[in-house]
Every structure is written in C-alpha cells, then in structure tokens.
Design a protein around this motif. Structure first.
Motif, PDB file in Angstrom:
ATOM      1  N   VAL A  56     -23.129  32.956  28.494  1.00  0.00           N
ATOM      2  CA  VAL A  56     -23.387  34.313  28.992  1.00  0.00           C
ATOM      3  C   VAL A  56     -24.901  34.519  28.972  1.00  0.00           C
ATOM      4  CG1 VAL A  56     -22.949  36.769  28.644  1.00  0.00           C
ATOM      5  CG2 VAL A  56     -21.166  35.087  28.088  1.00  0.00           C
ATOM      6  N   LYS A  57     -25.494  34.659  30.157  1.00  0.00           N
ATOM      7  CA  LYS A  57     -26.952  34.717  30.261  1.00  0.00           C
ATOM      8  C   LYS A  57     -27.525  36.018  29.701  1.00  0.00           C
ATOM      9  CE  LYS A  57     -27.019  30.748  32.339  1.00  0.00           C
ATOM     10  NZ  LYS A  57     -27.439  29.543  31.602  1.00  0.00           N
ATOM     11  N   ASN A  58     -26.860  37.128  29.973  1.00  0.00           N
ATOM     12  CA  ASN A  58     -27.315  38.430  29.483  1.00  0.00           C
ATOM     13  C   ASN A  58     -26.189  39.058  28.677  1.00  0.00           C
ATOM     14  OD1 ASN A  58     -29.947  38.561  30.936  1.00  0.00           O
ATOM     15  ND2 ASN A  58     -28.589  38.473  32.730  1.00  0.00           N
ATOM     16  N   PRO A  59     -26.045  38.656  27.402  1.00  0.00           N
ATOM     17  CA  PRO A  59     -24.885  39.079  26.593  1.00  0.00           C
ATOM     18  C   PRO A  59     -24.729  40.594  26.512  1.00  0.00           C
ATOM     19  CG  PRO A  59     -26.099  37.336  25.485  1.00  0.00           C
ATOM     20  CD  PRO A  59     -26.943  37.778  26.647  1.00  0.00           C
ATOM     21  N   GLN A  60     -23.649  41.079  27.104  1.00  0.00           N
ATOM     22  CA  GLN A  60     -23.317  42.494  27.032  1.00  0.00           C
ATOM     23  C   GLN A  60     -21.836  42.701  26.782  1.00  0.00           C
ATOM     24  OE1 GLN A  60     -24.729  44.004  30.799  1.00  0.00           O
ATOM     25  NE2 GLN A  60     -26.844  44.193  30.092  1.00  0.00           N
ATOM     26  N   ARG A  61     -21.087  41.616  26.822  1.00  0.00           N
ATOM     27  CA  ARG A  61     -19.642  41.718  26.667  1.00  0.00           C
ATOM     28  C   ARG A  61     -19.255  41.971  25.214  1.00  0.00           C
ATOM     29  NH1 ARG A  61     -16.743  36.994  30.250  1.00  0.00           N
ATOM     30  NH2 ARG A  61     -18.204  36.913  31.982  1.00  0.00           N
ATOM     31  N   ALA A  62     -18.072  42.544  25.041  1.00  0.00           N
ATOM     32  CA  ALA A  62     -17.508  42.670  23.694  1.00  0.00           C
ATOM     33  C   ALA A  62     -17.177  41.261  23.190  1.00  0.00           C
ATOM     34  CB  ALA A  62     -16.253  43.528  23.723  1.00  0.00           C
ATOM     35  N   VAL A  63     -17.493  40.995  21.941  1.00  0.00           N
ATOM     36  CA  VAL A  63     -17.294  39.664  21.372  1.00  0.00           C
ATOM     37  C   VAL A  63     -15.940  39.595  20.682  1.00  0.00           C
ATOM     38  CG1 VAL A  63     -18.167  38.009  19.686  1.00  0.00           C
ATOM     39  CG2 VAL A  63     -19.768  39.324  21.091  1.00  0.00           C
ATOM     40  N   ASN A  64     -15.196  38.519  20.947  1.00  0.00           N
ATOM     41  CA  ASN A  64     -13.872  38.359  20.343  1.00  0.00           C
ATOM     42  C   ASN A  64     -13.926  37.690  18.978  1.00  0.00           C
ATOM     43  OD1 ASN A  64     -13.388  38.003  23.572  1.00  0.00           O
ATOM     44  ND2 ASN A  64     -11.752  39.163  22.613  1.00  0.00           N
ATOM     45  N   THR A  65     -14.867  36.761  18.802  1.00  0.00           N
ATOM     46  CA  THR A  65     -14.998  36.104  17.506  1.00  0.00           C
ATOM     47  C   THR A  65     -16.384  35.479  17.398  1.00  0.00           C
ATOM     48  OG1 THR A  65     -13.845  34.665  15.918  1.00  0.00           O
ATOM     49  CG2 THR A  65     -14.176  33.789  18.122  1.00  0.00           C
ATOM     50  N   THR A  66     -16.742  35.095  16.180  1.00  0.00           N
ATOM     51  CA  THR A  66     -18.048  34.498  15.905  1.00  0.00           C
ATOM     52  C   THR A  66     -17.861  33.177  15.167  1.00  0.00           C
ATOM     53  OG1 THR A  66     -19.150  36.656  15.801  1.00  0.00           O
ATOM     54  CG2 THR A  66     -20.251  34.822  14.700  1.00  0.00           C
ATOM     55  N   VAL A  67     -18.675  32.185  15.522  1.00  0.00           N
ATOM     56  CA  VAL A  67     -18.683  30.888  14.858  1.00  0.00           C
ATOM     57  C   VAL A  67     -20.090  30.633  14.337  1.00  0.00           C
ATOM     58  CG1 VAL A  67     -18.472  28.383  15.176  1.00  0.00           C
ATOM     59  CG2 VAL A  67     -16.841  29.932  16.302  1.00  0.00           C
ATOM     60  N   THR A  68     -20.219  30.209  13.085  1.00  0.00           N
ATOM     61  CA  THR A  68     -21.521  29.803  12.566  1.00  0.00           C
ATOM     62  C   THR A  68     -21.506  28.297  12.327  1.00  0.00           C
ATOM     63  OG1 THR A  68     -20.968  30.256  10.241  1.00  0.00           O
ATOM     64  CG2 THR A  68     -21.907  32.062  11.524  1.00  0.00           C
ATOM     65  N   VAL A  69     -22.609  27.641  12.729  1.00  0.00           N
ATOM     66  CA  VAL A  69     -22.718  26.185  12.679  1.00  0.00           C
ATOM     67  C   VAL A  69     -23.913  25.824  11.800  1.00  0.00           C
ATOM     68  CG1 VAL A  69     -22.993  24.089  14.045  1.00  0.00           C
ATOM     69  CG2 VAL A  69     -21.789  26.069  15.026  1.00  0.00           C
ATOM     70  N   HIS A  70     -23.665  25.026  10.761  1.00  0.00           N
ATOM     71  CA  HIS A  70     -24.693  24.741   9.757  1.00  0.00           C
ATOM     72  C   HIS A  70     -24.873  23.240   9.598  1.00  0.00           C
ATOM     73  CE1 HIS A  70     -24.241  29.005   8.644  1.00  0.00           C
ATOM     74  NE2 HIS A  70     -22.957  28.770   8.868  1.00  0.00           N
ATOM     75  N   ASP A  71     -25.915  22.719  10.248  1.00  0.00           N
ATOM     76  CA  ASP A  71     -26.268  21.320  10.047  1.00  0.00           C
ATOM     77  C   ASP A  71     -26.828  21.179   8.634  1.00  0.00           C
ATOM     78  OD1 ASP A  71     -26.681  18.616  11.106  1.00  0.00           O
ATOM     79  OD2 ASP A  71     -28.812  19.084  10.849  1.00  0.00           O
ATOM     80  N   ALA A  72     -26.249  20.291   7.856  1.00  0.00           N
ATOM     81  CA  ALA A  72     -26.602  20.224   6.430  1.00  0.00           C
ATOM     82  C   ALA A  72     -26.371  18.820   5.900  1.00  0.00           C
ATOM     83  CB  ALA A  72     -25.762  21.221   5.637  1.00  0.00           C
ATOM     84  N   PRO A  73     -27.032  18.466   4.800  1.00  0.00           N
ATOM     85  CA  PRO A  73     -26.727  17.200   4.134  1.00  0.00           C
ATOM     86  C   PRO A  73     -25.320  17.260   3.548  1.00  0.00           C
ATOM     87  CG  PRO A  73     -28.203  18.534   2.787  1.00  0.00           C
ATOM     88  CD  PRO A  73     -28.089  19.239   4.106  1.00  0.00           C
ATOM     89  N   PRO A  74     -24.804  16.149   3.051  1.00  0.00           N
ATOM     90  CA  PRO A  74     -23.442  16.140   2.519  1.00  0.00           C
ATOM     91  C   PRO A  74     -23.213  17.251   1.492  1.00  0.00           C
ATOM     92  CG  PRO A  74     -24.283  13.922   2.642  1.00  0.00           C
ATOM     93  CD  PRO A  74     -25.426  14.821   2.989  1.00  0.00           C
ATOM     94  N   LEU A  75     -22.143  18.013   1.705  1.00  0.00           N
ATOM     95  CA  LEU A  75     -21.785  19.105   0.803  1.00  0.00           C
ATOM     96  C   LEU A  75     -20.685  18.632  -0.148  1.00  0.00           C
ATOM     97  CD1 LEU A  75     -21.671  22.057   3.373  1.00  0.00           C
ATOM     98  CD2 LEU A  75     -23.589  21.328   1.954  1.00  0.00           C
ATOM     99  N   SER A  76     -20.476  19.407  -1.191  1.00  0.00           N
ATOM    100  CA  SER A  76     -19.436  19.064  -2.152  1.00  0.00           C
ATOM    101  C   SER A  76     -18.741  20.336  -2.627  1.00  0.00           C
ATOM    102  CB  SER A  76     -20.036  18.324  -3.351  1.00  0.00           C
ATOM    103  OG  SER A  76     -19.036  18.001  -4.292  1.00  0.00           O
ATOM    104  N   PHE A  77     -17.414  20.340  -2.537  1.00  0.00           N
ATOM    105  CA  PHE A  77     -16.618  21.472  -2.994  1.00  0.00           C
ATOM    106  C   PHE A  77     -15.609  20.977  -4.028  1.00  0.00           C
ATOM    107  CE2 PHE A  77     -18.102  22.579   1.230  1.00  0.00           C
ATOM    108  CZ  PHE A  77     -18.500  23.899   1.085  1.00  0.00           C
ATOM    109  N   PRO A  78     -15.520  21.612  -5.178  1.00  0.00           N
ATOM    110  CA  PRO A  78     -14.693  21.092  -6.275  1.00  0.00           C
ATOM    111  C   PRO A  78     -13.219  21.489  -6.180  1.00  0.00           C
ATOM    112  CG  PRO A  78     -15.837  23.060  -7.011  1.00  0.00           C
ATOM    113  CD  PRO A  78     -16.277  22.828  -5.590  1.00  0.00           C
ATOM    114  N   TYR A  79     -12.598  21.179  -5.044  1.00  0.00           N
ATOM    115  CA  TYR A  79     -11.197  21.549  -4.865  1.00  0.00           C
ATOM    116  C   TYR A  79     -10.277  20.351  -5.091  1.00  0.00           C
ATOM    117  CZ  TYR A  79     -13.146  25.708  -2.594  1.00  0.00           C
ATOM    118  OH  TYR A  79     -13.853  26.851  -2.313  1.00  0.00           O
TER     119      TYR A  79
END
Length: 364
Positions: A56-79
């Motif tokens: 969308v070149k000129n964002p004016q539309r209602a947004v249905n959802t949002t995605v965040t993208v995080h380039d990162a070194p290896p992560l660790s979760f203690p699950y």
C-alpha cells in the motif's frame, strides 16, 4: 532475557524491546491489510521488493492485523516444548511448541526461528534475514488464519485465472503444480497462487490465493522461456547437461517473481472457482489424458488438495475442528474435476486447461 516466561505478553514485549522494529510496510491481501514492522533495513527492502505489487503506497486503510519481524542472533526460551511429530516417521521433526495462557511460542528446530502468536499478536524472531522465505510464509499465514476463521477451507494447490474463470491445480508433492501454472501463464493466464488456496465452504465465489511467489526448481526455469532469466548463463549450461530425471529430482529452488518474469498486474490473488485439475500422472511414455469427474467421483483424488492447518493457526473459535473430505466435496460439488492421467505432458495439459479457461471446455 530476564523475564517471566510464563507470561506471553511479557515475553513478546521483551523480544520487541530488545530488537525494536521500526521499518514499516503495509501489505494488502485483497481487502485484508497487514502492517509489517521490521528491525532490519535490508530485510525490509527485500520484503518490499517481494510483495511489491501488494504494498500500500499511501497507507490509509483500516489495518486488520500487525506482524513484527525481528532479525536476531539465536534466542533461547526455557520451555518444555512439545514436539510436533511429522506424518511420516522418515521425516525430520521441524517444529516444537509451548502453549501459554495468552499465546503460543513455536520453535522451528532446523532454522532456529521462533514464532509468537496469540491474543491478536504476531511476532517472528531469529535469523530472519537469512530465512526470508520463512518470514514471507509467516506473513501469508496471517491471511490464511483470517480466511479459515471465516469458514474457508485450506487447500494445497496452485491456481490460475483467465476470462472470468479460475482453475485450482493440485497433486502429490513434486507433481509439478507450480510448473503447470507457470506454463499456463506463458500461455496467457494470470497467476492466483503458488502453494495454498482458500476455498469457500459454501461453493460460492471467489476463492483466494496467498501472496507467495512461485518457488521453482532448475528444470522448470530451464524449460520455460519466461523463466530462463532466473538462471545465470553458467547455470543454464550446467542444468542443460542434466537428464530430465536428474533435473526433476534437483531440490534447489528459485523465486520466480511474477512481475519480473511475466509483467505487471499478472498476479491476481483471487478468482471465480470454476474447476479443479488434479495431477495423477507419471513420468512414463503413456499419452496424457484428462478424465472429467464430479467431486464425489473424484473423492480419492481430492485428498491431494486437503491441507491441515499447522501450528501457526490458533482458532478464534475454541470449538474449531479440522474439515473432512466431505467438506471439500461439498464445496466443490458443482465444479468439474479434471484428473490428468498417463504420462507427464506439460505442453498438452497447458493446451487443454487453457482451452477450458478460454471456452469453458477442455475440448477433450
């Protein structure tokens, strides 16, 4: 990360705070609009190129959802992750997941990517720049989730459209769905989808594709004039020396960006649902033939297009159950099912199925 890992919101906020995503692009999946925030400028540029016709070149539309993208070194979760066992015992275990009160954390064991989804939140973290295709798939999965929540059936298929008709193309993995679809584009059709389709369960129109560009093997690129530019001169020589069988088995994949290969406005991710072609052919010298069946008669073949929702789908309806073969048959009950038998013959299949898009009949 020093955080309470039992709290999904806190874990999500910790990832976003540590790797802040400030580069924004907005993507329109038909009328479904996604805001994407990326922390790596190079990746943001790559995604903007990949989704170019749908930005969308000129964002004016209602947004249905949002995605965040995080380039990162290896992560660790203690699950204590639960393993997602593959359908075949011979395949690698790719995913594991942990279910929290407000969301789900999914780990791709092979690539070390993490997905955090739930409560309306969508986040992907890990070596994202190296794994751009997983980022693309995750963004596409948000549209798939929306459509499935609204009653659509997920299908494993490619699709094309022309003259107000839409054709879904499916078959076993490796049968050549994308190859056939791209041959039909060279013959004048427009592209709808590469690997996933969303089919209305009522049999109404239209059906939808995702915004995934075709992933093709060297043989497909070598044997289609519209795609040869994807290969370097050296690759064309190297692959040209291989036997057809060796080319068929080659696993290396290329992105075939539709506007670059076929021109602008040839990727139309929705179409009327007119027919389904199912590839049941073999690599032999028998002549290719097309058998026209009803959905009920093609019951066995329709299983090829059924696709079970994966871990990236968290149902909005807690009582959700996976659809059955009968749901797919009901959705396709008044559509012709073209089953391609005999030997592999992309030229003849392209001719017959293009005739259907142009006239409503395969001429068989």
């Amino acid at each position: 990360m020093n955080v309470d890992f039992t709290n999904f919101s806190l874990v999500l906020n910790a990832v976003r705070s540590r790797y802040p995503a400030t580069h924004k692009l907005q993507i329109a999946f038909n009328n479904f609009v996604v805001d994407v925030f990326v922390n790596n400028k190079s990746l943001a540029v790559a995604l903007e190129h990949y989704f170019a016709e749908f930005i969308v070149k000129n964002p004016q539309r209602a947004v249905n959802t949002t995605v965040t993208v995080h380039d990162a070194p290896p992560l660790s979760f203690p699950y204590a992750f639960t393993l997602a066992m593959p359908a075949s015992p011979h395949k690698k275990i790719k995913h594991e997941w942990a279910e929290l009160d407000e969301g789900r954390v999914i780990h791709h064991r092979i690539t070390d990517m993490y997905y955090l989804i739930g409560n309306g939140e969508n986040c992907i973290a890990g070596p994202c720049l190296e794994r751009k295709n997983q980022v693309v798939n995750f963004i596409n999965s948000r549209f798939i989730t929306n459509q499935v929540d609204n009653g659509y059936l997920l299908g494993h298929a490619s699709a094309v459209t022309s003259n107000g008709r839409g054709l879904i193309i499916c078959g076993n993995s490796g049968a050549g769905k994308s190859t056939l679809a791209l041959h039909m584009l060279t013959n004048g059709a427009d592209f709808v989808s590469n690997d996933r389709v969303l089919i209305p369960n009522s049999g109404s129109n239209p059906f939808y594709g995702t915004l995934q560009q075709p992933r093709i093997n060297p043989g497909t690129a070598l044997n289609n004039p519209s795609l040869q530019r994807i290969l370097s001169p050296e690759e064309r020589i190297e692959f040209g020396r291989m036997s057809p069988e060796t080319l068929w088995q080659t696993e290396y994949k290329y992105d075939a960006i539709i506007p670059e290969c076929y021109g602008n406005h040839r990727f139309i991710p929705h179409a009327p649902l007119s027919a389904v072609a199912i590839m049941d052919w073999r690599r032999n010298s028998e002549p290719m033939m097309i058998e026209t069946l009803t959905a009920q008669e093609a019951r066995h073949f329709i299983t090829h297009m059924m696709k079970k929702n994966d871990l990236l789908y968290v149902p909005k309806n807690k009582g959700y159950t996976d659809p059955t073969i009968n749901d797919y048959i009901q959705a396709l009950k008044d559509k012709p099912i073209f089953v391609l038998h005999g030997g592999v013959d992309f030229a003849q299949a392209t001719k017959k199925l293009t005739t259907f898009l142009n006239t409503g009949s395969t001429g068989a």
